[in-house]
Write a protein that holds these residues in place. Sequence first.
Motif, PDB file in Angstrom:
ATOM      1  N   LYS A 110      21.265   0.419  30.125  1.00 37.91           N
ATOM      2  CA  LYS A 110      20.942   0.202  28.713  1.00 37.91           C
ATOM      3  C   LYS A 110      22.075   0.681  27.802  1.00 37.91           C
ATOM      4  O   LYS A 110      22.205   0.231  26.670  1.00 37.91           O
ATOM      5  CB  LYS A 110      19.649   0.923  28.342  1.00 37.91           C
ATOM      6  N   CYS A 111      22.910   1.582  28.319  1.00 34.70           N
ATOM      7  CA  CYS A 111      24.022   2.087  27.510  1.00 34.70           C
ATOM      8  C   CYS A 111      25.005   0.975  27.164  1.00 34.70           C
ATOM      9  O   CYS A 111      25.710   1.052  26.147  1.00 34.70           O
ATOM     10  CB  CYS A 111      24.726   3.231  28.224  1.00 34.70           C
ATOM     11  N   ALA A 112      25.063  -0.069  27.983  1.00 34.11           N
ATOM     12  CA  ALA A 112      25.946  -1.192  27.681  1.00 34.11           C
ATOM     13  C   ALA A 112      25.518  -1.887  26.395  1.00 34.11           C
ATOM     14  O   ALA A 112      26.340  -2.443  25.663  1.00 34.11           O
ATOM     15  CB  ALA A 112      25.956  -2.182  28.836  1.00 34.11           C
ATOM     16  N   GLU A 113      24.220  -1.868  26.104  1.00 32.65           N
ATOM     17  CA  GLU A 113      23.691  -2.460  24.867  1.00 32.65           C
ATOM     18  C   GLU A 113      23.742  -1.467  23.702  1.00 32.65           C
ATOM     19  O   GLU A 113      24.071  -1.833  22.572  1.00 32.65           O
ATOM     20  CB  GLU A 113      22.239  -2.893  25.066  1.00 32.65           C
ATOM     21  N   LEU A 114      23.429  -0.192  23.997  1.00 33.89           N
ATOM     22  CA  LEU A 114      23.266   0.807  22.947  1.00 33.89           C
ATOM     23  C   LEU A 114      24.564   1.517  22.568  1.00 33.89           C
ATOM     24  O   LEU A 114      24.669   2.059  21.470  1.00 33.89           O
ATOM     25  CB  LEU A 114      22.236   1.856  23.386  1.00 33.89           C
ATOM     26  N   GLY A 115      25.520   1.559  23.496  1.00 31.46           N
ATOM     27  CA  GLY A 115      26.743   2.325  23.254  1.00 31.46           C
ATOM     28  C   GLY A 115      26.571   3.805  23.518  1.00 31.46           C
ATOM     29  O   GLY A 115      27.480   4.594  23.285  1.00 31.46           O
ATOM     30  N   ARG A 116      25.429   4.187  24.022  1.00 24.73           N
ATOM     31  CA  ARG A 116      25.119   5.573  24.384  1.00 24.73           C
ATOM     32  C   ARG A 116      23.943   5.567  25.341  1.00 24.73           C
ATOM     33  O   ARG A 116      23.298   4.540  25.521  1.00 24.73           O
ATOM     34  CB  ARG A 116      24.817   6.425  23.153  1.00 24.73           C
TER      35      ARG A 116
ATOM     36  N   TYR B 231      29.672   7.360  32.010  1.00 20.44           N
ATOM     37  CA  TYR B 231      29.249   5.970  32.167  1.00 20.44           C
ATOM     38  C   TYR B 231      28.947   5.313  30.823  1.00 20.44           C
ATOM     39  O   TYR B 231      29.224   4.129  30.619  1.00 20.44           O
ATOM     40  CB  TYR B 231      28.021   5.896  33.080  1.00 20.44           C
ATOM     41  N   SER B 232      28.411   6.098  29.890  1.00 19.16           N
ATOM     42  CA  SER B 232      27.955   5.507  28.625  1.00 19.16           C
ATOM     43  C   SER B 232      28.929   5.697  27.467  1.00 19.16           C
ATOM     44  O   SER B 232      28.791   5.023  26.444  1.00 19.16           O
ATOM     45  CB  SER B 232      26.606   6.124  28.222  1.00 19.16           C
ATOM     46  N   ALA B 233      29.877   6.613  27.586  1.00 17.42           N
ATOM     47  CA  ALA B 233      30.737   6.942  26.453  1.00 17.42           C
ATOM     48  C   ALA B 233      32.213   6.834  26.801  1.00 17.42           C
ATOM     49  O   ALA B 233      33.039   7.575  26.265  1.00 17.42           O
ATOM     50  CB  ALA B 233      30.412   8.347  25.952  1.00 17.42           C
ATOM     51  N   SER B 234      32.553   5.899  27.674  1.00 16.19           N
ATOM     52  CA  SER B 234      33.958   5.772  28.096  1.00 16.19           C
ATOM     53  C   SER B 234      34.874   5.490  26.912  1.00 16.19           C
ATOM     54  O   SER B 234      36.037   5.910  26.902  1.00 16.19           O
ATOM     55  CB  SER B 234      34.099   4.671  29.152  1.00 16.19           C
ATOM     56  N   GLN B 235      34.362   4.804  25.893  1.00 13.71           N
ATOM     57  CA  GLN B 235      35.180   4.483  24.730  1.00 13.71           C
ATOM     58  C   GLN B 235      35.561   5.737  23.941  1.00 13.71           C
ATOM     59  O   GLN B 235      36.519   5.727  23.172  1.00 13.71           O
ATOM     60  CB  GLN B 235      34.449   3.482  23.816  1.00 13.71           C
ATOM     61  N   LEU B 236      34.805   6.813  24.122  1.00 12.57           N
ATOM     62  CA  LEU B 236      35.109   8.071  23.439  1.00 12.57           C
ATOM     63  C   LEU B 236      36.014   8.976  24.266  1.00 12.57           C
ATOM     64  O   LEU B 236      36.443  10.020  23.782  1.00 12.57           O
ATOM     65  CB  LEU B 236      33.808   8.839  23.132  1.00 12.57           C
ATOM     66  N   LEU B 237      36.299   8.574  25.497  1.00 13.40           N
ATOM     67  CA  LEU B 237      37.023   9.431  26.429  1.00 13.40           C
ATOM     68  C   LEU B 237      38.409   8.923  26.800  1.00 13.40           C
ATOM     69  O   LEU B 237      39.321   9.727  27.017  1.00 13.40           O
ATOM     70  CB  LEU B 237      36.193   9.608  27.702  1.00 13.40           C
ATOM     71  N   GLU B 238      38.587   7.621  26.884  1.00 18.62           N
ATOM     72  CA  GLU B 238      39.833   7.097  27.432  1.00 18.62           C
ATOM     73  C   GLU B 238      41.043   7.506  26.602  1.00 18.62           C
ATOM     74  O   GLU B 238      40.992   7.585  25.382  1.00 18.62           O
ATOM     75  CB  GLU B 238      39.774   5.579  27.602  1.00 18.62           C
ATOM     76  N   TYR B 239      42.115   7.810  27.329  1.00 18.59           N
ATOM     77  CA  TYR B 239      43.420   8.218  26.806  1.00 18.59           C
ATOM     78  C   TYR B 239      43.425   9.610  26.176  1.00 18.59           C
ATOM     79  O   TYR B 239      44.407  10.012  25.557  1.00 18.59           O
ATOM     80  CB  TYR B 239      43.976   7.177  25.833  1.00 18.59           C
ATOM     81  N   LYS B 240      42.325  10.366  26.343  1.00 22.06           N
ATOM     82  CA  LYS B 240      42.315  11.757  25.890  1.00 22.06           C
ATOM     83  C   LYS B 240      42.664  12.665  27.072  1.00 22.06           C
ATOM     84  O   LYS B 240      42.083  12.531  28.148  1.00 22.06           O
ATOM     85  CB  LYS B 240      40.937  12.125  25.332  1.00 22.06           C
ATOM     86  N   PRO B 241      43.621  13.586  26.902  1.00 23.70           N
ATOM     87  CA  PRO B 241      43.979  14.480  28.001  1.00 23.70           C
ATOM     88  C   PRO B 241      42.777  15.305  28.452  1.00 23.70           C
ATOM     89  O   PRO B 241      41.953  15.720  27.632  1.00 23.70           O
ATOM     90  CB  PRO B 241      45.064  15.382  27.393  1.00 23.70           C
ATOM     91  N   ALA B 242      42.699  15.548  29.754  1.00 23.76           N
ATOM     92  CA  ALA B 242      41.552  16.254  30.307  1.00 23.76           C
ATOM     93  C   ALA B 242      41.989  17.194  31.417  1.00 23.76           C
ATOM     94  O   ALA B 242      43.027  16.998  32.055  1.00 23.76           O
ATOM     95  CB  ALA B 242      40.530  15.250  30.841  1.00 23.76           C
ATOM     96  N   ALA B 243      41.178  18.206  31.652  1.00 26.85           N
ATOM     97  CA  ALA B 243      41.429  19.143  32.748  1.00 26.85           C
ATOM     98  C   ALA B 243      40.109  19.714  33.221  1.00 26.85           C
ATOM     99  O   ALA B 243      39.145  19.821  32.448  1.00 26.85           O
ATOM    100  CB  ALA B 243      42.358  20.268  32.305  1.00 26.85           C
ATOM    101  N   ALA B 244      40.067  20.077  34.496  1.00 23.23           N
ATOM    102  CA  ALA B 244      38.899  20.712  35.085  1.00 23.23           C
ATOM    103  C   ALA B 244      39.250  22.138  35.477  1.00 23.23           C
ATOM    104  O   ALA B 244      40.388  22.433  35.843  1.00 23.23           O
ATOM    105  CB  ALA B 244      38.426  19.930  36.309  1.00 23.23           C
ATOM    106  N   VAL B 245      38.263  23.020  35.413  1.00 26.06           N
ATOM    107  CA  VAL B 245      38.399  24.416  35.799  1.00 26.06           C
ATOM    108  C   VAL B 245      37.249  24.769  36.724  1.00 26.06           C
ATOM    109  O   VAL B 245      36.090  24.430  36.436  1.00 26.06           O
ATOM    110  CB  VAL B 245      38.375  25.339  34.551  1.00 26.06           C
ATOM    111  N   ALA B 246      37.544  25.431  37.835  1.00 23.19           N
ATOM    112  CA  ALA B 246      36.501  25.859  38.772  1.00 23.19           C
ATOM    113  C   ALA B 246      36.567  27.362  38.963  1.00 23.19           C
ATOM    114  O   ALA B 246      37.651  27.936  39.074  1.00 23.19           O
ATOM    115  CB  ALA B 246      36.667  25.146  40.117  1.00 23.19           C
ATOM    116  N   VAL B 247      35.410  27.995  39.001  1.00 19.99           N
ATOM    117  CA  VAL B 247      35.313  29.435  39.202  1.00 19.99           C
ATOM    118  C   VAL B 247      34.447  29.684  40.427  1.00 19.99           C
ATOM    119  O   VAL B 247      33.323  29.169  40.512  1.00 19.99           O
ATOM    120  CB  VAL B 247      34.712  30.127  37.964  1.00 19.99           C
ATOM    121  N   CYS B 248      34.967  30.456  41.371  1.00 25.73           N
ATOM    122  CA  CYS B 248      34.226  30.669  42.611  1.00 25.73           C
ATOM    123  C   CYS B 248      34.315  32.116  43.074  1.00 25.73           C
ATOM    124  O   CYS B 248      35.180  32.869  42.624  1.00 25.73           O
ATOM    125  CB  CYS B 248      34.732  29.738  43.703  1.00 25.73           C
TER     126      CYS B 248
END
Length: 202
Positions: free
Chosen positions: A52-58, A103-120
């Motif tokens: 449904k996100c394809a129709e709603l954009g969210r 899945y629903s907000a790819s238009q808000l994410l693409e081309y923005k730099p990103a990084a992951a952090v893990a704590v163990c």
Amino acid sequence: MKVLLINGSPRSNGNTFTALKEVAGALEAEGVETEIVPIGAKAVQGCIACRKCAELGRCVFNDGLYSSIWEKLRTADGIVIGSPVYYAGPNGSLCALLDRLFYSASQLLEYKPAAAVAVCRRGGASAALDRLNKYFSISNMPVVSSQYWNIAYGSQPGEAARDAEGMQTMRTLGRNMAWVLKGLKTQPLPVKEPAIKTNFVR
């Protein structure tokens, strides 16, 4: 410029927060605004593949956590996602949220730099980082690195702050993120081809 840091731990002020706070401090020293958002300890709705996100954009589920982060992504220039390690993977509640967001907000994410952090406590961080980085690498997001894998060690609250190498890795990550953000501001976005979807069913 602003970076959104998502704390994927149910403990708002635990070791994952400590690591993200170190990243945020380095970003702010470089003139980049930051916000750390905890996902909290409440149950998180997962994706049900209704499309449904394809129709709603969210996402069709309008819960507060998803809606709040969806709104923050609109104005964020970069994103850092942190998680404790559970059975060599990220927190399941975090993944449930990220499945829906990416899945629903790819238009808000693409081309923005990103990084992951893990704590163990001891192991499993590399596998957790691999899972988180896959969200970025399928979304046209430049992945920002550091001097080592983005890992901090700690079990009991506050222990991560005593991981000197881990904290240095977080500061380096913050400075590298600021450097990438500033560089990208001067560049046009790459040309994007129409998507080709090949399903391996004959």
